[in-house]
Design a protein around this motif. Structure first.
Motif, PDB file in Angstrom:
ATOM      1  N   THR A  74      -7.761   4.563  14.476  1.00 38.33           N
ATOM      2  CA  THR A  74      -6.580   4.810  15.400  1.00 38.33           C
ATOM      3  C   THR A  74      -5.476   5.418  14.587  1.00 38.33           C
ATOM      4  O   THR A  74      -4.473   5.692  15.258  1.00 38.33           O
ATOM      5  N   SER A  75      -5.229   5.386  13.123  1.00 41.13           N
ATOM      6  CA  SER A  75      -4.250   5.759  12.507  1.00 41.13           C
ATOM      7  C   SER A  75      -4.588   6.712  11.302  1.00 41.13           C
ATOM      8  O   SER A  75      -5.757   6.709  11.059  1.00 41.13           O
ATOM      9  N   LYS A 105       2.929  12.508   7.013  1.00 45.86           N
ATOM     10  CA  LYS A 105       3.005  12.581   8.130  1.00 45.86           C
ATOM     11  C   LYS A 105       1.928  11.410   8.658  1.00 45.86           C
ATOM     12  O   LYS A 105       0.846  11.138   8.339  1.00 45.86           O
ATOM     13  N   TYR A 106       2.578  10.313   9.645  1.00 39.48           N
ATOM     14  CA  TYR A 106       1.795   9.217  10.008  1.00 39.48           C
ATOM     15  C   TYR A 106       1.616   9.384  11.331  1.00 39.48           C
ATOM     16  O   TYR A 106       2.672   9.610  12.249  1.00 39.48           O
ATOM     17  N   LYS A 107       0.567   9.091  11.949  1.00 43.95           N
ATOM     18  CA  LYS A 107       0.088   9.089  13.202  1.00 43.95           C
ATOM     19  C   LYS A 107      -0.563   7.747  13.752  1.00 43.95           C
ATOM     20  O   LYS A 107      -1.568   7.265  13.004  1.00 43.95           O
ATOM     21  N   ASN A 108      -0.240   7.345  14.898  1.00 49.97           N
ATOM     22  CA  ASN A 108      -0.908   6.013  15.338  1.00 49.97           C
ATOM     23  C   ASN A 108      -1.446   6.306  16.782  1.00 49.97           C
ATOM     24  O   ASN A 108      -0.447   6.481  17.682  1.00 49.97           O
ATOM     25  N   THR A 109      -2.671   6.898  16.957  1.00 43.39           N
ATOM     26  CA  THR A 109      -2.793   7.405  18.389  1.00 43.39           C
ATOM     27  C   THR A 109      -3.197   6.314  19.420  1.00 43.39           C
ATOM     28  O   THR A 109      -3.204   6.540  20.681  1.00 43.39           O
ATOM     29  N   GLU A 217       0.272  17.416  13.080  1.00 39.90           N
ATOM     30  CA  GLU A 217       0.402  16.724  14.147  1.00 39.90           C
ATOM     31  C   GLU A 217      -0.776  16.753  15.446  1.00 39.90           C
ATOM     32  O   GLU A 217      -0.439  16.436  16.398  1.00 39.90           O
ATOM     33  N   HIS A 218      -2.014  17.283  14.801  1.00 42.39           N
ATOM     34  CA  HIS A 218      -2.785  17.551  15.886  1.00 42.39           C
ATOM     35  C   HIS A 218      -3.742  16.304  16.111  1.00 42.39           C
ATOM     36  O   HIS A 218      -4.092  15.776  15.233  1.00 42.39           O
ATOM     37  N   TRP A 219      -4.077  16.118  17.106  1.00 41.89           N
ATOM     38  CA  TRP A 219      -4.960  14.990  17.384  1.00 41.89           C
ATOM     39  C   TRP A 219      -5.223  15.206  19.150  1.00 41.89           C
ATOM     40  O   TRP A 219      -4.997  16.226  19.769  1.00 41.89           O
ATOM     41  N   GLY A 220      -5.972  14.273  19.586  1.00 43.18           N
ATOM     42  CA  GLY A 220      -6.319  14.096  21.063  1.00 43.18           C
ATOM     43  C   GLY A 220      -7.505  14.757  21.462  1.00 43.18           C
ATOM     44  O   GLY A 220      -7.732  14.760  22.817  1.00 43.18           O
ATOM     45  N   LEU A 221      -8.571  14.705  20.572  1.00 43.14           N
ATOM     46  CA  LEU A 221      -9.886  15.210  20.910  1.00 43.14           C
ATOM     47  C   LEU A 221     -10.935  14.186  20.644  1.00 43.14           C
ATOM     48  O   LEU A 221     -10.838  13.316  19.700  1.00 43.14           O
TER      49      LEU A 221
END
Length: 291
Positions: A74-75, A105-109, A217-221
């Motif tokens: 998830t991250s 860059k950190y992302k937690n989807t 910043e890309h995600w969501g697939l």
């Protein structure tokens, strides 16, 4: 025999991602191209081909970089490969230093949290972003990237107003006001520079690695994004390591002044405008420089 191998591979893959401590690492090569054909010299003169090549070579360390994406279910953390980063570019000043600056860059989807730790003119910032699920349009087109079958997805994206990679020189007609072609689709940065308001992003993702993540910043697939084509920038995965022996702690960065993306963009705009005015006031006084 082939069916048995396929079933075995599927079971191994499912077992890999079912692990509670699953983690992966992906290496990406990022390359941004510049349109040198519209570059002119000072005073409106045409820049020589030799000068254009000199500029392109000097910016290679900024336009071509290697990044590492460390991710779990998830991250993720996305940062430049420190071993390959160019210390020469980082010692620069002004706009060149801004472009060469590194960030994490950190992302937690799952929790929809995005935080970027970045440095701008000697100050560290923690920039928080609003994460909204991207409206990807999934296609049926496929291609092979390494050992992975990837599917195509496209997205119309609003351009970050301070994203220098999408900046382009305005035509002479636009500057004279003789034409308003496409004027509603661009943002004027200065008398010479403009940025398109939107661009198309093309992504290639693989369901074989079922994580909702990707570079930057890309995600969501429904699968890890292995390639991104966005404006003049291409990001391509060159290596994937699943469950590496040496794992990384994936957590949000914490160093820097906390600021929203909107406030940070405003800060960058103000500083960039100050630089531009200083350049016009002092830098152009020397007409004896090279063209």
């Amino acid at each position: 025999m082939k069916l048995l191998f396929t079933l075995f591979f599927a079971l191994v893959t499912l077992g890999t991602f079912a692990q509670k401590d699953f983690q992966g690492k992906a290496i990406y090569m990022s390359k941004t191209t510049m349109d040198m054909s519209s570059f002119g010299g000072r005073g409106g003169g045409q820049m020589t081909e030799a000068r254009k090549k000199e500029i392109a070579d000097s910016m290679k360390s900024i336009l071509e970089k290697t990044f590492i994406l460390s991710f779990d279910k998830t991250s993720s953390l996305y940062k430049e490969d420190e071993q390959l980063a160019s210390p020469t570019a980082r010692r620069g000043s002004g706009f060149m230093a801004m472009m060469a600056g590194s960030s994490v860059k950190y992302k937690n989807t799952k929790d929809l949290i995005a935080i970027e730790e970045t440095e701008f003119f000697g100050k560290k910032f923690l920039v928080s972003d609003k994460m909204e699920t991207p409206k990807w349009e999934l296609g049926s087109e496929t291609k092979q990237i390494g050992n992975y079958t990837c599917f195509k997805a496209t997205l119309i994206k609003d351009v970050d107003p301070i994203d220098w990679t999408n900046m382009r020189r305005r035509s002479n007609d636009d500057k004279k006001g003789e034409t308003k072609k496409d004027s509603i689709n661009v943002v004027k940065v200065s008398d010479d520079i403009e940025i398109p308001k939107q661009i198309e992003v093309v992504a290639w993702y693989t369901p074989q690695i079922p994580v909702n993540n990707g570079p930057g910043e890309h995600w969501g697939l429904p699968g890890l994004i292995l390639e991104i084509n966005s404006g003049r920038t291409t990001i391509l995965c060159t290596e994937i390591i699943l469950n590496p022996l040496q794992k990384e702690v994936i957590e949000a960065p914490s160093k820097g002044k906390e600021i929203t993306r909107e406030k940070y963009n405003e800060t960058v705009k103000i500083k960039t405008e100050e630089m531009r005015q200083n350049f016009q006031g002092g830098g152009r006084g020397n007409r004896g420089g090279r063209q």
